[in-house]
Design an enzyme around this catalytic site. Structure first.
Site, short mmCIF file in Angstrom:
data_model
loop_
_atom_site.label_atom_id
_atom_site.label_comp_id
_atom_site.label_asym_id
_atom_site.label_seq_id
_atom_site.Cartn_x
_atom_site.Cartn_y
_atom_site.Cartn_z
N ALA A 65 -42.86 117.46 -33.61
CA ALA A 65 -42.59 116.69 -34.82
C ALA A 65 -42.31 115.23 -34.46
CB ALA A 65 -41.42 117.29 -35.58
N GLY A 77 -44.05 121.70 -32.26
CA GLY A 77 -45.24 121.74 -33.11
C GLY A 77 -46.52 121.47 -32.36
N GLU A 124 -47.50 124.77 -31.08
CA GLU A 124 -47.92 125.59 -32.22
C GLU A 124 -49.32 125.19 -32.68
OE1 GLU A 124 -43.93 126.95 -34.53
OE2 GLU A 124 -44.24 124.78 -34.42
N GLU A 141 -37.14 124.11 -30.16
CA GLU A 141 -36.44 123.98 -31.44
C GLU A 141 -35.04 124.58 -31.44
OE1 GLU A 141 -40.84 123.75 -32.39
OE2 GLU A 141 -39.56 124.88 -31.01
#
Length: 700
Positions: free
Chosen positions: A61, A102, A105, A125
């Site tokens: 992020a 992310g 991901e 995270e």
């Protein structure tokens, strides 16, 4: 858009271009979606590569968007991954540098993944109080297996790509690319361009762990190693769900957990710590482009516990150090302890013998000030006495080369006065390392009124190199951390007067989350240190009240672990505190002498008085400009004093409690005749913010 798009030999290349870590901000996400659509609409394109510009693939992020509407703006990361996964042409993630959060991901949503050696792979995270929110807990177990995925997700630790690529049965990486990553990714993309059906992580199954109790065992272990933290437990829940649910249901479960955690106090606290650590390095009036002084050689004055620990920090970072002592026996003893510390690391497998030898080779010793004259920075770690330190700095002033930084490791003394014994006060700064200096992360950088801006910029950069969290403090008695801890300790003493035992106070505040209660802390540090400070206070601040219990303890020679007796008794060779009958008898007699009938005191009151004492003194420190921002105070306590990370530091804790409630509780404490009513008058900035309904951390 924070991406670029071009076509090379029939392969579309979408390059993430959002420095410094190609964060998945809104424009980056939109650029990926547009690129996928453009490539699928172009008959000349047979495959797609997603790669990162610069030194990394993607760090996750974009932290600059945290808390803003852009963070959740469409297309969100779920939509991006869905578009990638549904592409009619193969999408290859080309990973280098880092693929975290992310970013990983996103890669897991691609049909294929190629990777450069040495890339760091992680889902971190959990370290900001949440679970991965875009399918990470569901897809990673499908490509690595439950055990490896659970370890990565619950710790947030990064793992080198080489190690993962060589793991038996792994399906995370399709090829390890040596040399030019883009060229390797393009070649791979052309090789798989015609493969159908396209592979997808969603089609992989997750085998349940062989041990039916594996998840419960993981929860039990995390309850010990990540005490009081909720996110690691919920990570286990999500990985367990991956073994029982299909991918869509598992992602829905993960999202539900994510949404609950992201608004929790713990997540707020951990995000605060994450941003606060980065903000601490920024000094308002010192520009980021301030030229730095060269620090290639360091000298340390004193080979004792603190001097040796300070030295190890620099040796660890590959910086040569010369230790100066007055006697050879002190030199030999200090160097022996440094070597012994490194040998212990080798024995535990944390350090190689080659690195031990390399670090020790950087160390030299001397008995003469002349031999350190060419050092770029010198740090004194001598006895905490103004007379002694003044003598040292007078000598340093006479021998050190022009431009050398002269630093004091003082924990309480006036750095302005230390600077003024030299003819170069602008070169003087306080560097207060915390003991053990080779272990503790905190470094209070004490800025005298004379300290030059380039000295401040330089020592902050050096702190980063030696892996310290540097927090700037102005000059006052005790600086930030020790000035506040004195009020915490005063309250602990009053609690003894009123009926508590040391173990009751310690247990209450440790249960609340502190790493160590005030009396165990005193025994560890040495109760004689606090005694010396109080003796000075009695002269300088005769109106400041203290419980007499700590002085009585020291008069009995009970200085703590080093004497085998303090607030607790200690068995020879052991550190476990044992409640002391001697101390209990001393407290009984003390109360009788004052005519105090002991009362039952709740854990809630114990915690409230101790923690709000920190808060109010912290507010005074802000008011006086000793700390430039509330988060700096929190960083001092999170990294140097065992304050619970999940509570975010004393100032954030007060914010979450509500400053109006803080003031209300303080007013109640002020009515206690055995306490110090004057202390519980709110600091002006606290009273003002409470009245305005504001908080310390949004005061601006």
């Amino acid at each position: 858009m924070s991406t670029t798009y071009n076509v090379t030999d029939g392969v579309a290349v979408i390059a993430l271009d959002n420095p410094p870590v190609n964060g998945l901000g809104q424009s980056t996400r939109a650029g990926i979606v547009d690129g996928i659509a453009k490539a699928n609409a172009d008959a000349a394109v047979s495959a797609i590569v997603i790669i990162g510009s610069g030194k990394v693939f993607c760090g996750g992020a974009d932290i600059r968007e945290f808390g803003s509407p852009k963070a959740g703006a469409e297309p969100n990361l779920h939509v991006v991954i869905e578009q990638v996964e549904q592409s009619g042409k193969p999408v290859v993630a080309a990973i280098h540098g880092v693929a975290m959060g992310g970013g990983l991901e996103l890669a897991l949503g691609c049909h294929y993944r190629v990777v450069a050696p040495g890339a760091q792979i992680a889902l971190p995270e959990v370290n900001i109080g949440i679970v991965p929110g875009a399918g990470g807990t569901q897809r990673l177990p499908r490509v690595l297996g439950v055990d490896a995925a659970l370890q990565m997700i619950t710790t947030g630790a990064s793992v080198p790509s080489d190690k993962l690529a060589k793991a038996p049965g792994q399906k995370l990486f399709d090829r390890l690319v040596e040399g030019d990553l883009l060229a390797g990714a393009l070649a791979f993309a052309k090789d798989v361009a015609a493969v159908r059906p396209l592979p997808s992580v969603r089609d992989l199954s997750v085998a349940a762990p062989a041990d039916a109790e594996a998840f419960n065992k993981a929860r039990a272990e995390l309850a010990k190693t990540r005490r009081n933290l909720e996110a690691p437990q919920r990570c286990v829940d999500c990985v367990e769900a991956a073994t029982k649910l299909d991918l869509n249901a598992g992602i829905a479960f993960e999202r539900e957990v994510f949404e609950k955690l992201v608004t929790s106090d713990q997540a707020r606290a951990l995000r605060h710590a994450f941003f606060g650590e980065r903000a601490a390095s920024k000094i308002p009036d010192v520009p980021a482009d301030t030229p730095l002084r060269k620090i290639e050689k360091v000298a340390v004055i004193g080979a004792g516990t603190m001097g040796g620990g300070i030295t190890m920090n620099f040796l660890n970072a590959g910086i040569p150090v010369t230790i100066l002592e007055m006697k050879q026996e002190a030199v030999d003893r200090g160097v022996g302890i440094i070597r012994k510390n490194y040998e212990a690391q080798v024995a535990k497998g944390k350090l190689s013998q080659d690195k031990l030898d390399a670090r020790m080779a950087l160390l030299t010793t001397t008995l003469s000030y002349d031999d350190i004259a060419q050092a770029d920075m010198v740090i004194e770690a001598v006895f905490e006495d103004m007379g002694v330190k003044s003598q040292v700095f007078t000598q340093l002033d006479s021998v050190m080369k022009p431009g050398a930084i002269l630093a004091s490791n003082t924990s309480t003394l006036d750095v302005d006065k230390i600077a003024e014994v030299t003819k170069r006060p602008a070169d003087v700064v306080g560097l207060h390392f915390f003991s053990p200096a080779n272990v503790m992360r905190l470094l209070e950088v004490v800025r005298s009124k004379h300290t030059a801006k380039d000295v401040m910029a330089t020592v902050m950069a050096v702190a980063k190199k030696i892996k310290k969290v540097a927090v700037v403090s102005g000059v006052c008695d005790g600086f930030i951390g020790n000035r506040m801890i004195e009020q915490y300790s005063r309250q602990a003493g009053f609690l003894l007067d009123e009926g508590c035992t040391p173990q009751q106070v310690d247990k209450a505040v440790e249960k609340w989350g502190m790493a160590m209660g005030p009396f165990r802390m005193g025994d560890l540090a040495g109760n004689d240190i606090g005694w010396a400070i109080r003796k000075r206070r009695y002269q300088e601040k005769p109106n400041m009240r203290y419980s007499a219990t700590a002085d009585k303890l020291c008069e009995l020679g009970r200085f703590g672990q080093k004497t085998g007796a303090g607030w607790y008794d200690y068995e020879a060779g052991k550190r476990e505190p044992v409640p002391s009958a001697v101390v209990e008898e001393m407290l009984v007699k003390h109360r009788e002498s004052l005519g105090i009938t002991p009362r039952q005191i709740s854990d809630e009151e114990i915690v409230g008085r101790l923690i709000l004492a920190l808060v109010n003194e912290g507010a005074h420190i802000l008011e006086e400009g000793i700390a430039s921002k509330a988060s700096d105070i929190d960083m001092v306590y999170l990294t140097g004093y065992g304050f619970p990370l999940f509570r975010g530091g004393p100032m954030l804790y007060a914010d979450m409690l509500g400053l109006g409630k803080v003031v209300e509780q303080m007013a109640a404490y002020a009515k206690n005749p055995r306490d110090d009513a004057s202390f519980w008058q709110p600091a002006p900035v606290l009273a003002k913010l409470a009245a305005e309904g504001k908080t310390f951390n949004n005061a601006a």
